[in-house]
Design an enzyme around this catalytic site. Structure first.
Site, PDB file in Angstrom:
ATOM      1  CG  HIS A 131      38.021   4.950 -77.670  1.00 14.30           C
ATOM      2  ND1 HIS A 131      37.256   4.188 -78.340  1.00 14.30           N
ATOM      3  CD2 HIS A 131      37.311   5.516 -76.734  1.00 14.30           C
ATOM      4  CE1 HIS A 131      35.903   4.289 -78.250  1.00 14.30           C
ATOM      5  NE2 HIS A 131      35.961   5.052 -76.939  1.00 14.30           N
ATOM      6  CB  SER A 165      66.142  -9.467 -84.944  1.00 20.25           C
ATOM      7  OG  SER A 165      66.290  -9.195 -86.595  1.00 20.25           O
ATOM      8  CE  LYS A 213      63.096  -5.254 -82.783  1.00 20.08           C
ATOM      9  NZ  LYS A 213      62.470  -6.010 -83.902  1.00 20.08           N
ATOM     10  CD  GLU A 271      55.258 -10.133 -81.362  1.00 13.59           C
ATOM     11  OE1 GLU A 271      55.953 -10.873 -81.969  1.00 13.59           O
ATOM     12  OE2 GLU A 271      55.909  -9.015 -81.409  1.00 13.59           O
TER      13      GLU A 271
END
Length: 458
Positions: free
Chosen positions: A155, A276, A282, A289
């Site tokens: 979980h 970024s 970043k 992804e």
């Protein structure tokens, strides 16, 4: 004009050509189309259906067409619709009337079914190899970090201490089943449709078994209607790719979480991350992804073909032309993701102190307390209840389980002994799980060695 224009008095409208052409994407089947045509030509000559000298001309001409295609010199014509007619047209230009004999005893219906099975067989082998490469990359990372601790999750909550290698080997096992599925599917792919004709076979004395042997097929499809009408092997292959993509996506999600500032378990090499356009600080795990995102494309290919097939009467319908683009895209997508992740995993570095710190929360050893009570003879449900009371008691006092003394522990666990106070060591916890499939170092080492032997053989 198309090669089927004999009964028509005028050519197709330009819009019809645009809607019906497939050469823009099925041209990638050319090695398999020529391979199938060569075997068919040999059979026609062997059976005396065409003159032997014409058979030789056809083989020589097809070899020349293949060279032109390999060199990128072949000129494709949209009005010829597909790879079959483009190849046959060029063959006839090269060798004359003999080229017109090639299509004897076959239809584009059984021809494309054969081309696709040859293609699927090829990419099935390719993907099995790429899965092996990725397994090796995961195994290598696990081997380098065989003693690294981390929290295991249920979980998305810290659950129990595990070895990082144990986590990676879970994906090696999943990938093995993915490889096995592809290997199993290959047997059903490897059956010959050619000779089925448009749907009913041929009046000519074709030798389908000879063609099957020439092309390395294990068997001949036994029903001519089935041979041209179904695409279940493409569906099965896409289902295999969808399950594989799902596993890759789950691993990608783990990597994304581990790479986040909140987890901070791993670093990924700069070559496999992006920045970024706005925020200079970043460093994003975009390859993971994209792996997660591209899984939807693979699922879409499967659902698209299932939807195309669901209402088709036997036998061939033009709808089946729509079986290729999604298939090609799914193959390309999964192959690229596998190769990218394989290279990326070689750049992954662990932040071991951070991982071990997260695995050292005494609460993760609560199950060890309950199982210690079971060894005393306490029923598990009662043991679970007692340990739950102890956890709540510590939380109410603002202390960890390891900070409680024996007297406080006995308020919730009456039969607790001094030994119970030593159960909050994550390494002790993993070592205690020394059963087949467990996360104990001895068990993980055995699995690492088993995989080392398996992977080194290929």
């Amino acid at each position: 004009m198309p090669l089927w224009d004999g009964r028509f008095q005028e050519g197709p409208d330009a819009l019809v050509l645009r809607l019906s052409e497939s050469i823009s994407y099925d041209r990638r089947l050319y090695p398999f189309d020529i391979q199938g045509s060569m075997a068919h030509a040999k059979m026609l000559a062997r059976q005396g259906i065409i003159p032997p000298e014409d058979g030789e001309k056809i083989l020589q001409g097809l070899a020349q067409v293949r060279e032109e295609l390999d060199r990128g010199e072949f000129v494709f014509h949209t009005e010829m619709e597909d790879i079959h007619m483009n190849v046959e047209s060029r063959l006839t230009q090269l060798i004359g009337a003999a080229g017109a004999r090639l299509h004897t005893g076959r239809s584009r219906n059984d021809q494309i079914a054969t081309d696709e099975r040859l293609y699927l067989r090829h990419v099935d082998d390719q993907l099995q190899g790429e899965i092996r490469g990725f397994q090796k990359a995961l195994h290598a990372l696990a081997l380098q970090n065989r003693d690294a601790l981390m929290p295991g999750f249920t979980h998305l909550q810290h659950a129990q201490p595990i070895l990082f290698a144990h986590h990676l080997l879970a994906y090696v096992e999943m990938l093995e089943r993915d490889r096995e599925r592809l290997a199993d599917t290959r047997h059903r792919i490897n059956r010959l449709p050619l000779g089925a004709g448009a749907l009913a076979g041929s009046t000519l004395p074709l030798d389908r078994e000879f063609v099957a042997r020439e092309l390395g097929f294990e068997a001949v499809l036994q029903n001519s209607m089935d041979a041209v009408a179904d695409r279940d092997v493409s569906l099965e292959f896409l289902a295999d790719l969808s399950i594989l993509a799902m596993h890759l996506s789950r691993l990608a999600e783990d990597i994304i979480l581990w790479f986040s500032q909140e987890f901070a378990f791993v670093e990924i090499g700069d070559a496999f991350t992006t920045g970024s356009s706005l925020m200079p600080q970043k460093k994003n795990p975009d390859m993971a992804e994209l792996t997660r995102g591209k899984t939807g494309r693979v699922y879409g290919a499967l659902m698209g073909l299932l939807t195309t097939m669901k209402g088709l009467p036997l036998t061939y319908n033009r709808d089946l032309q729509e079986d290729k683009e999604g298939l090609f895209d799914a193959v390309d997508t999964v192959s690229l993701v596998l190769r990218t992740l394989t290279a990326m995993m070689a750049t992954v570095k662990l932040r071991r102190e951070r991982m071990e710190q997260a695995a050292s929360d005494p609460a993760l050893m609560a199950t060890d307390l309950a199982e210690a009570l079971v060894r005393q003879g306490v029923p598990f449900r009662e043991a679970h209840h007692q340990v739950g009371r102890f956890v709540a008691s510590c939380q109410n006092r603002g202390i960890t389980l390891a900070q409680a003394d024996l007297a406080l522990m006995r308020e919730s666990i009456p039969t607790a002994t001094e030994e119970f106070l030593s159960l909050f060591d994550p390494r002790h916890s993993t070592q205690a799980r020394n059963l087949l499939g467990g996360t104990a170092p001895a068990q993980v080492e055995a699995q690492l060695q088993r995989w080392q032997q398996t992977l080194s053989q290929e």
